[in-house]
Design a protein around this motif. Structure first.
Motif, short mmCIF file in Angstrom:
data_model
loop_
_atom_site.label_atom_id
_atom_site.label_comp_id
_atom_site.label_asym_id
_atom_site.label_seq_id
_atom_site.Cartn_x
_atom_site.Cartn_y
_atom_site.Cartn_z
N ARG A 124 0.97 -1.11 0.05
CA ARG A 124 -0.10 0.04 -0.01
C ARG A 124 0.77 1.27 0.14
NH1 ARG A 124 -1.44 4.09 -0.14
NH2 ARG A 124 -3.18 5.25 0.89
N ILE A 125 1.96 1.44 0.84
CA ILE A 125 2.78 2.39 1.02
C ILE A 125 3.83 2.56 0.20
CG2 ILE A 125 3.95 4.00 2.59
CD1 ILE A 125 1.95 2.58 4.65
N ARG A 126 4.19 1.33 -0.28
CA ARG A 126 5.59 1.09 -1.14
C ARG A 126 6.70 1.61 -0.70
NH1 ARG A 126 4.69 1.57 -7.39
NH2 ARG A 126 5.85 -0.26 -7.13
N ARG A 127 6.91 1.42 0.46
CA ARG A 127 8.08 1.91 1.16
C ARG A 127 8.69 0.80 1.93
NH1 ARG A 127 9.02 4.53 -2.36
NH2 ARG A 127 7.99 6.67 -2.66
N GLY A 128 9.89 0.91 2.26
CA GLY A 128 10.61 -0.35 3.13
C GLY A 128 9.85 0.23 4.67
N SER A 129 10.39 -0.79 5.75
CA SER A 129 9.82 -0.66 6.90
C SER A 129 10.15 0.76 7.67
CB SER A 129 10.83 -1.69 7.97
OG SER A 129 12.19 -1.55 7.88
N ILE A 130 10.84 1.63 7.44
CA ILE A 130 11.27 2.89 8.17
C ILE A 130 10.14 3.68 7.54
CG2 ILE A 130 12.64 4.66 8.46
CD1 ILE A 130 15.09 2.89 8.38
N GLY A 131 10.06 3.78 6.15
CA GLY A 131 8.93 4.50 5.49
C GLY A 131 7.61 4.26 5.84
N VAL A 132 7.40 2.94 6.01
CA VAL A 132 5.80 2.68 6.20
C VAL A 132 5.40 3.01 7.64
CG1 VAL A 132 4.76 0.35 6.98
CG2 VAL A 132 5.76 0.71 4.61
N TRP A 133 6.36 2.89 8.74
CA TRP A 133 5.78 3.03 10.12
C TRP A 133 6.20 4.54 10.26
CZ3 TRP A 133 3.00 -0.69 10.69
CH2 TRP A 133 3.42 -2.02 10.35
N ASN A 134 6.97 5.23 9.63
CA ASN A 134 7.00 6.67 9.70
C ASN A 134 5.78 7.44 8.98
OD1 ASN A 134 8.62 8.99 10.54
ND2 ASN A 134 8.59 9.33 8.45
N TYR A 135 5.11 6.85 7.90
CA TYR A 135 3.88 7.19 7.34
C TYR A 135 2.90 7.08 8.34
CZ TYR A 135 -0.33 6.63 4.54
OH TYR A 135 -1.54 6.67 4.19
N THR A 478 16.77 -10.69 4.35
CA THR A 478 17.33 -10.21 5.65
C THR A 478 18.13 -8.89 5.38
OG1 THR A 478 17.49 -12.19 6.77
CG2 THR A 478 18.59 -10.27 7.70
N ILE A 479 18.68 -8.93 4.22
CA ILE A 479 19.74 -7.59 3.59
C ILE A 479 18.68 -6.72 3.26
CG2 ILE A 479 21.21 -7.04 2.06
CD1 ILE A 479 22.40 -8.44 4.56
N GLU A 480 17.66 -7.19 2.40
CA GLU A 480 16.63 -6.39 1.69
C GLU A 480 15.86 -5.62 2.78
OE1 GLU A 480 15.53 -4.52 -1.31
OE2 GLU A 480 16.39 -6.70 -1.94
N GLY A 481 15.78 -6.22 3.98
CA GLY A 481 15.07 -5.39 5.17
C GLY A 481 15.93 -4.41 5.85
N ILE A 482 17.24 -4.49 5.57
CA ILE A 482 18.16 -3.28 5.86
C ILE A 482 18.29 -2.26 4.63
CG2 ILE A 482 20.42 -2.75 6.67
CD1 ILE A 482 20.67 -5.81 7.49
N ILE A 483 18.54 -2.83 3.32
CA ILE A 483 18.79 -1.73 2.46
C ILE A 483 17.63 -1.04 1.86
CG2 ILE A 483 19.87 -1.54 0.17
CD1 ILE A 483 21.90 -2.51 2.02
N THR A 484 16.58 -1.55 1.69
CA THR A 484 15.37 -0.92 1.11
C THR A 484 14.82 0.16 2.17
OG1 THR A 484 14.72 -2.96 -0.05
CG2 THR A 484 13.00 -1.23 0.28
N PRO A 485 14.70 0.01 3.33
CA PRO A 485 14.21 1.25 4.03
C PRO A 485 15.25 2.43 4.12
CG PRO A 485 14.13 -0.93 5.41
CD PRO A 485 14.86 -1.09 4.18
N ILE A 486 16.49 2.07 4.06
CA ILE A 486 17.62 2.98 4.46
C ILE A 486 17.55 3.65 3.03
CG2 ILE A 486 20.13 3.41 4.45
CD1 ILE A 486 20.37 1.31 6.39
N VAL A 487 17.66 3.03 1.97
CA VAL A 487 17.57 3.69 0.63
C VAL A 487 16.51 4.54 0.22
CG1 VAL A 487 17.68 3.33 -1.84
CG2 VAL A 487 18.81 1.99 -0.70
N ASP A 488 15.27 4.20 0.82
CA ASP A 488 14.07 4.93 0.65
C ASP A 488 13.96 6.17 1.48
OD1 ASP A 488 12.83 3.13 -1.04
OD2 ASP A 488 11.53 2.10 0.48
N THR A 489 14.65 5.99 2.76
CA THR A 489 14.57 7.26 3.58
C THR A 489 15.73 8.21 3.34
OG1 THR A 489 13.74 5.57 5.17
CG2 THR A 489 14.53 7.80 6.31
#
Length: 729
Positions: A124-135, A478-489
């Protein structure tokens, strides 16, 4: 009036007219530029709605090449080493086939609903974990950071296990296998078997001495094990190369890394069923012990296994689903991946116990042979009478059933003197009851069984290549769970971040390839993820259901899926799942408090494992792992709560995303809107003021830190930072 005043006035009027004419004449030519900048005015409202819903205009975010690739990625992440060496152990320990009942119930109560929730918010939000919960709420933005920290901790030691598998894989290309026999030691006078190996077994000795060269305690580091250091480096190089282009590179590898383990498991199952004793192992496995099923410990361990088997809370599920189209049927994906995971665990359990049944049969045959020889000696010495032995018994080709018959007779006749005879009961169930899990199953029990296979090097190569692929599939997530949120943010380059992350993890991971490294792996496995992930998932549930709103979330799901999801999920998310998660958290804390914190150390002199408590500094490390993992949650909450970071200064709260361009939201949207165009000040902009209709605000949109149209990450603001580079995403 001055002489030339009319001339000046005419010139000024001409300039104004020319400027307006220029503006009007350039209207058509600049239309494309305005479309590219996505500056929308009132007559574009219909197009706004289409873009808003993602129906006509696709995001520049990378996307999966196919639905199959995405499903394989999620399956590869959720199906890992735990399915092979943890689930069979729990099934054996907790009632055999009866264990499947609480597991399936908890899969339906917490597994599928929470997995569906993570898939939905990511899509729905199309972001990693940081962007999702920050939204959803900037005050809960720490949930995403906590997920990243846990992912990093897990990646540190998980790749070490892949390194171990690579070492065994490289040693499997020889016949006989190097762990087939105990090594011989030569001295000046004679040759003898290595004492440490003779006291244990060939596979146990090879694991502890040849592979790990393990020290006798956590405090005795013993220096680096260079063989394992090279294997760890190779593992991180593989992960880095696979992840460096994101899903564009890792997605293609998923076709092999996710499917190959199933090929190997099926081959092992077919081969295992043809082995003598395999049926005994499977029968033992699925014989239900219903009385055990009623114990609370069984339900706690089943809930924990469901929780970790699906990778909840890591952020990998959210990261993978964020690359989906918004109309993807994530409900179908959640159910499909969950049941694939379950059936994979059952398949792995069949394979493990077919092979362990074969191994137990071999050990049982040796037991029968050795004890039959003892009985013959006792008969010759006159300690036993030939009359008590049934006439049909032939000790030269005695079966296990015949031996047990003779054993029972001797035990009854020589009741008082029986212990002094030194006879042992040879029951195949006794061997199968010796529960093994984790590295003990993969690198000791299973490797020992494979030494008895015909063409054992081939099966060893296949088995350890399967472990490598299972590990890599989980590592990618696991690495995608680190990289994607940081790149998005933070809008850093994915390639550079991936290389830095892998290099940093390798150097920190050197503590796991010391001679005492196995004890650190145990420590991180026990303390770095369990409690923090439970807290993270509980907060995720609260964030979606209470902060965002369960009714609004259900509407979003209807909008994405095209149909209303079952009310079953409504009640699971709102009432049942939070309650079960809280019970699991309390039970885990109680269990952790009751269990003495420690590890099993390998003692070289006795060739046995011995339980050691962690030293004081070890306890500090254990507590620090748990605190560091969950610390981002209260820190971000307090920063937001106390307004320690000014939102207008470029903090996370004031940052959203627009089609690959980072956006800094202005404080005053209704002031001079010309300042929003390419970062120019009002004096630099030659276009007229469009007024308040530049932004189309949705009615009833929440007053969170969102883009002016109320949708985080899908706003149509222009970038007001002229020097900001385009995002790689």
């Amino acid at each position: 009036m001055p002489k030339n005043s009319k001339v000046v006035k005419r010139e000024l009027d001409d300039e104004v007219i020319e400027s307006v004419k220029d503006l009007l004449s350039n209207e058509d030519s600049s239309d494309d530029a305005f479309k590219k900048s996505e500056l929308m005015v009132d007559d574009q409202e219909e197009k706004d709605a289409d873009i808003e819903e993602g129906s006509d205009v696709e995001d520049e975010r990378p996307a999966w090449n196919s639905k199959l690739q995405y499903i394989l990625a999620q399956v590869g992440f959720s199906v890992g080493l735990g399915n092979v060496w943890r689930f069979p152990y729990l099934c054996q320990k907790n009632g055999g086939g009866a264990y499947l009942v609480p597991y399936l119930i908890l899969l339906l109560i917490i597994g599928i609903p929470l997995f569906f929730l993570e898939l939905a918010v990511g899509q729905r939000i199309r972001r990693g974990s940081i962007g999702v919960w920050n939204y959803i709420s900037p005050k809960l933005g720490g949930i995403g950071f906590a997920s990243c920290v846990v992912c990093f901790f897990v990646a540190l030691y998980y790749n070490v296990i892949i390194g171990w598998s690579l070492f065994y894989f490289s040693q499997s290309f020889q016949h006989p296998l190097p762990w087939d026999q105990c090594p011989l030691v030569k001295n000046a006078s004679h040759t003898f078997v290595e004492p440490e190996c003779e006291k244990s077994s060939a596979t146990t000795y090879y694991w502890y001495r040849e592979a790990l060269n393990i020290s006798s305690s956590l405090s005795e580091s013993g220096g680096l094990n260079w063989k394992m250091t090279i294997c760890l480096l190779a593992a991180w190089v593989i992960v880095c190369l696979a992840m460096i282009k994101g899903i564009q590179s890792s997605g293609k590898i998923m076709y092999f890394s996710s499917l190959f383990p199933y090929v190997v498991l099926l081959c092992f199952l077919i081969r295992g069923l043809l082995l003598n004793g395999s049926v005994d192992g499977i029968r033992h496995m699925f014989t239900p012990k219903l009385e055990i099923m009623l114990e609370p410990k069984v339900w706690r361990e089943a809930a924990t296994q469901v929780f970790f088997a699906l990778g909840l809370g890591f952020g990998g599920v959210i990261a993978f689903s964020s690359y989906n189209k918004r109309d993807n049927n994530c409900h179908f994906d959640a159910v499909l991946v969950s049941f694939i995971n379950f059936f994979t665990s059952v398949l792995a359990t069949l394979v493990v116990f077919a092979v362990l049944g074969f191994k137990a049969n071999i050990i049982n045959e040796k037991c029968v042979t050795q004890n039959s020889e003892k009985i013959l000696k006792l008969l010759k010495m006159g300690n036993l009478s030939q009359d008590i032995i049934p006439h049909h018994i032939n000790f030269s080709s005695i079966t296990a059933d015949d031996y047990n018959l003779v054993y029972d007779i001797i035990q009854k006749v020589k009741e008082e003197q029986f212990d002094s005879l030194g006879l042992k009961s040879c029951q195949i169930e006794g061997e199968l009851d010796k529960a093994v899990q984790g590295t003990g199953l993969a690198f000791i029990a299973f490797t020992e069984a494979m030494t008895h296979f015909p063409a054992s090097p081939f099966w060893s190569v296949m088995f350890f290549l399967m472990l490598v692929n299972l590990g890599l599939g989980s590592m990618f997530g696991t690495i995608e769970g680190i990289i994607t949120p940081i790149v998005d943010t933070f809008k850093v380059r994915k390639e550079i971040l991936t290389v830095i992350c892998c290099l940093l993890a390798f150097f920190i991971g050197l503590i796991f390839v010391q001679r005492s490294g196995n004890y650190f792996v145990t420590m991180f496995d026990d303390y770095s993820a369990t409690l923090p992930l439970l807290i993270v998932v509980i907060l995720e549930n609260i964030a979606v259901i209470r902060i965002y709103g369960i009714d609004k979330f259900m509407e979003d799901l209807k909008d994405m899926l095209g149909f209303s999801p079952s009310q079953y999920y409504y009640y699971m998310w709102k009432y049942v799942s939070p309650f079960v998660l809280l019970c699991l958290l309390v039970a885990s804390i109680v269990q952790m408090g009751l269990s003495p914190p420690g590890y099993n150390a390998w003692i070289e002199d006795t060739a046995t494992e011995e339980f050691h408590r962690y030293p004081t500094w070890g306890m500090i490390v254990c507590i620090s792992l748990m605190v560091l993992a969950i610390l981002p949650v209260p820190i971000v909450f307090m920063v937001r709560r106390c307004n320690l970071i000014d939102d207008s200064s470029g903090s996370l709260a004031s940052v959203s995303y627009k089609r690959g361009r980072i956006i800094k939201e202005p404080d005053n949207l209704e002031g001079d809107n010309t300042s929003l165009i390419h970062g120019k000040s009002p004096s630099e902009v030659l276009s007229p003021n469009f007024g308040k209709n530049i932004y189309r605000k949705q009615t009833g949109s929440p007053t969170l830190d969102t883009a002016p149209n109320g949708r985080y990450g899908i706003g149509y603001l222009m970038a007001d930072m002229p020097d900001m580079p385009e995002s790689d995403l």
